[in-house]
Design an enzyme around this catalytic site. Structure first.
Site, PDB file in Angstrom:
ATOM      1  N   GLN A 256       0.835  -1.337  -0.019  1.00  0.00           N
ATOM      2  CA  GLN A 256      -0.053  -0.098   0.091  1.00  0.00           C
ATOM      3  C   GLN A 256       0.944   1.149   0.034  1.00  0.00           C
ATOM      4  O   GLN A 256       0.362   2.074  -0.659  1.00  0.00           O
ATOM      5  CB  GLN A 256      -0.872   0.092   1.214  1.00  0.00           C
ATOM      6  CG  GLN A 256      -2.003  -1.297   1.094  1.00  0.00           C
ATOM      7  CD  GLN A 256      -2.950  -1.027  -0.263  1.00  0.00           C
ATOM      8  OE1 GLN A 256      -3.197   0.031  -0.226  1.00  0.00           O
ATOM      9  NE2 GLN A 256      -2.764  -1.982  -0.844  1.00  0.00           N
ATOM     10  N   HIS A 259       2.014   3.060  -3.429  1.00  0.00           N
ATOM     11  CA  HIS A 259       1.136   4.200  -4.177  1.00  0.00           C
ATOM     12  C   HIS A 259       1.736   5.362  -3.961  1.00  0.00           C
ATOM     13  O   HIS A 259       1.423   6.421  -4.437  1.00  0.00           O
ATOM     14  CB  HIS A 259      -0.331   4.235  -3.489  1.00  0.00           C
ATOM     15  CG  HIS A 259      -1.075   3.036  -3.936  1.00  0.00           C
ATOM     16  ND1 HIS A 259      -1.512   2.773  -5.324  1.00  0.00           N
ATOM     17  CD2 HIS A 259      -1.684   1.872  -3.256  1.00  0.00           C
ATOM     18  CE1 HIS A 259      -1.938   1.700  -5.273  1.00  0.00           C
ATOM     19  NE2 HIS A 259      -2.126   1.001  -4.277  1.00  0.00           N
ATOM     20  N   GLU A 324      -9.679   2.870   4.594  1.00  0.00           N
ATOM     21  CA  GLU A 324     -10.145   2.135   3.383  1.00  0.00           C
ATOM     22  C   GLU A 324      -9.832   0.782   3.504  1.00  0.00           C
ATOM     23  O   GLU A 324     -10.906   0.132   3.268  1.00  0.00           O
ATOM     24  CB  GLU A 324      -9.067   2.647   2.064  1.00  0.00           C
ATOM     25  CG  GLU A 324      -9.379   2.358   1.011  1.00  0.00           C
ATOM     26  CD  GLU A 324      -8.356   2.527  -0.104  1.00  0.00           C
ATOM     27  OE1 GLU A 324      -8.731   2.757  -1.300  1.00  0.00           O
ATOM     28  OE2 GLU A 324      -7.471   2.837   0.227  1.00  0.00           O
ATOM     29  N   HIS A 325      -8.596   0.216   3.669  1.00  0.00           N
ATOM     30  CA  HIS A 325      -8.528  -1.352   3.948  1.00  0.00           C
ATOM     31  C   HIS A 325      -8.178  -1.618   5.374  1.00  0.00           C
ATOM     32  O   HIS A 325      -7.321  -1.061   5.774  1.00  0.00           O
ATOM     33  CB  HIS A 325      -7.463  -1.713   2.992  1.00  0.00           C
ATOM     34  CG  HIS A 325      -7.499  -1.309   1.688  1.00  0.00           C
ATOM     35  ND1 HIS A 325      -6.670  -0.438   0.949  1.00  0.00           N
ATOM     36  CD2 HIS A 325      -8.041  -1.891   0.426  1.00  0.00           C
ATOM     37  CE1 HIS A 325      -7.088  -0.173  -0.466  1.00  0.00           C
ATOM     38  NE2 HIS A 325      -7.822  -1.209  -0.572  1.00  0.00           N
ATOM     39  N   ASP A 358      -7.240  -5.672  -4.691  1.00  0.00           N
ATOM     40  CA  ASP A 358      -7.057  -4.540  -5.743  1.00  0.00           C
ATOM     41  C   ASP A 358      -7.080  -4.911  -7.206  1.00  0.00           C
ATOM     42  O   ASP A 358      -7.596  -4.287  -7.858  1.00  0.00           O
ATOM     43  CB  ASP A 358      -5.640  -4.016  -5.462  1.00  0.00           C
ATOM     44  CG  ASP A 358      -5.391  -3.321  -4.030  1.00  0.00           C
ATOM     45  OD1 ASP A 358      -6.356  -2.759  -3.500  1.00  0.00           O
ATOM     46  OD2 ASP A 358      -4.360  -3.094  -3.619  1.00  0.00           O
ATOM     47  N   HIS A 417     -54.048  19.782  -1.365  1.00  0.00           N
ATOM     48  CA  HIS A 417     -53.710  18.402  -1.304  1.00  0.00           C
ATOM     49  C   HIS A 417     -54.945  17.345  -0.866  1.00  0.00           C
ATOM     50  O   HIS A 417     -55.220  16.457  -1.610  1.00  0.00           O
ATOM     51  CB  HIS A 417     -52.325  18.368  -0.236  1.00  0.00           C
ATOM     52  CG  HIS A 417     -51.248  18.503  -0.739  1.00  0.00           C
ATOM     53  ND1 HIS A 417     -50.800  19.791  -1.272  1.00  0.00           N
ATOM     54  CD2 HIS A 417     -50.210  17.837  -0.891  1.00  0.00           C
ATOM     55  CE1 HIS A 417     -49.656  19.817  -1.380  1.00  0.00           C
ATOM     56  NE2 HIS A 417     -49.177  18.595  -1.302  1.00  0.00           N
TER      57      HIS A 417
END
Length: 426
Positions: A256, A259, A324-325, A358, A417
């Protein structure tokens, strides 16, 4: 790396700082606001100017889109085609399971009520460029759109300084069903898809991850267009008891961190010994990796390891952090798993590398980041469907409804109405 334990003086203050809210800094917010305004005023001219400013590419307005001939000329290795086909097969099967189906029922008064689900007519998917061609992101956004039956899929991804886009990425976009490819990235691409320009027709909804500028553009344009979620730079939080394999944990952390950029990397355990083993494994494995320079920066700036008092505390921190993970390795998995509530995706056990999720497993890796997992779920197939409610009454169900409608009309002072219902009972 920041390494600390629950006995350290700054432990409690550090834990409090992990409770994040996905809010932009002033400089990001102001720059994105400027970009959106420029695209709204100048359209394609602004896209060309920002491509030069941010991506160092000289484009003409007629070159903003990839041409059919350019796409037809794309060639990739057989192994690449095979990998993309395998990923798309799982993505399509997973997505179709998540699509909503039309339904109907009769309510208490006998009216027929229900919901109808249809694909959006036109969506935009954003695929980041930069350091690596995110082929998997193309599949895990556009692939879901195709599975949902969306007829028009516009992809936006930045081109290189020579005006071209990575061929493997182009092949993936084509395989996933994309119908147009805009060679523009950043907040300006989000603005173009949301607002439209002379050459870019606006979309109904925008999907996909990006850097903090892309995320902020999606936030600011919410309402002008529908937005999926706020998926920003990659994050991982690994939670493990003493049963965690230090080599596997180190490998997932490094994957990770690969990235680069604004990635966030965390490891929480109740075992002090395991932290030491993971640190040694990281140092050993790092020497073999081609992107070690990017990874070292992330390890230095955005990586933390913590020894907590217990797994209960680890789970509580995880829910505040909303990663996120989340990779969860624990002998008492069944006990603690139901209590992890805010993760974008959860990977269970020593043998569940995040990389398989992923690239291949099937669920989309477009997930909430920056703490937004408290409010958002990851990208799903049903987000590509437009929901419409259906109501059908007959004379009998209208009469049975009249009394309640007239009472609400009286309370709210909306006599028209009540009259619109009563007239059908005369």
């Amino acid at each position: 790396m920041k390494i600390l334990g629950y006995r350290d003086a700054d432990y409690d203050s550090f834990v409090k700082r992990l409770n994040r809210r996905a809010l932009p800094t002033h400089d990001v917010r102001d720059l994105v606001s400027e970009i959106i305004a420029a695209v709204a005023r100048q359209g394609d001219k602004a896209l060309v100017a920002y491509a030069k400013r941010f991506d160092n590419v000289l484009l003409k307005e007629k070159q903003l889109f990839l041409t059919p001939d350019e796409l037809a000329a794309v060639k990739v290795a057989p192994s690449t085609r095979k990998a993309i086909a395998a990923s798309l097969k799982n993505i399509t099967a997973f997505a179709k399971k998540g699509l909503r189906k039309d339904w109907s029922m009769r309510n208490t008064e006998g009216a027929i009520v229900g919901e109808r689900f249809q694909p959006f007519d036109r969506v935009g998917v954003y695929v980041p460029g930069g350091k690596a061609p995110l082929v998997s992101t193309a599949l895990m956004t556009a692939g879901f759109a195709r599975a949902a039956g969306v007829p028009e899929i516009l992809a936006a991804t930045p081109c290189g300084p020579d005006g071209t886009v990575n061929p493997e990425l182009l092949y993936a976009l084509k395989a996933a069903g994309v119908t147009e490819i805009l060679k523009i990235g950043g907040a300006q691409a989000i603005a173009a898809m949301a607002l439209g320009t002379k050459t870019v027709r606006p979309v109904d909804r925008i999907f996909g991850p990006g850097n903090r500028f892309v995320v902020e553009a999606k936030r600011q344009l919410f309402g002008a267009v529908s937005i999926d979620l706020l998926p920003g730079p990659s994050e991982i939080l690994i939670i493990s008891d003493k049963t965690g394999n230090p080599d596997y944990i180190a490998a997932d952390l490094l994957a990770q961190a690969e990235h680069g950029g604004d990635s966030v990397i965390g490891f929480i355990t109740d075992s002090k010994a395991l932290i030491g083993k993971v640190v040694k494994a990281i140092e050993r494995q790092l020497e073999t990796l081609s992107r070690a320079r990017y990874i070292r920066e992330v390890l230095k700036q955005a990586t933390f390891m913590m020894q907590v008092r217990s797994m209960a505390e680890a789970v509580a921190i995880s829910n505040d952090f909303a990663a996120e993970h989340v990779s969860f390795i624990c002998a008492e998995e069944k006990k603690w798993l139901p209590q992890i509530r805010t993760a974008g995706a959860i990977y269970l056990g020593n043998d569940s590398p995040v990389a398989v999720g992923d690239f291949l497993a099937g669920p989309s890796h477009t997930l909430p980041t920056g703490g937004s997992g408290r409010s958002f779920s990851g990208l799903r197939a049903d987000q590509f469907q437009r929901r419409t409610s259906i109501v059908k009454l007959d004379k009998r169900s209208v009469r049975k409804s009249l009394g309640v409608v007239e009472e609400f009309a009286r309370i709210e002072g909306l006599d028209a109405h009540g009259r619109s219902t009563a007239i059908r009972c005369e």
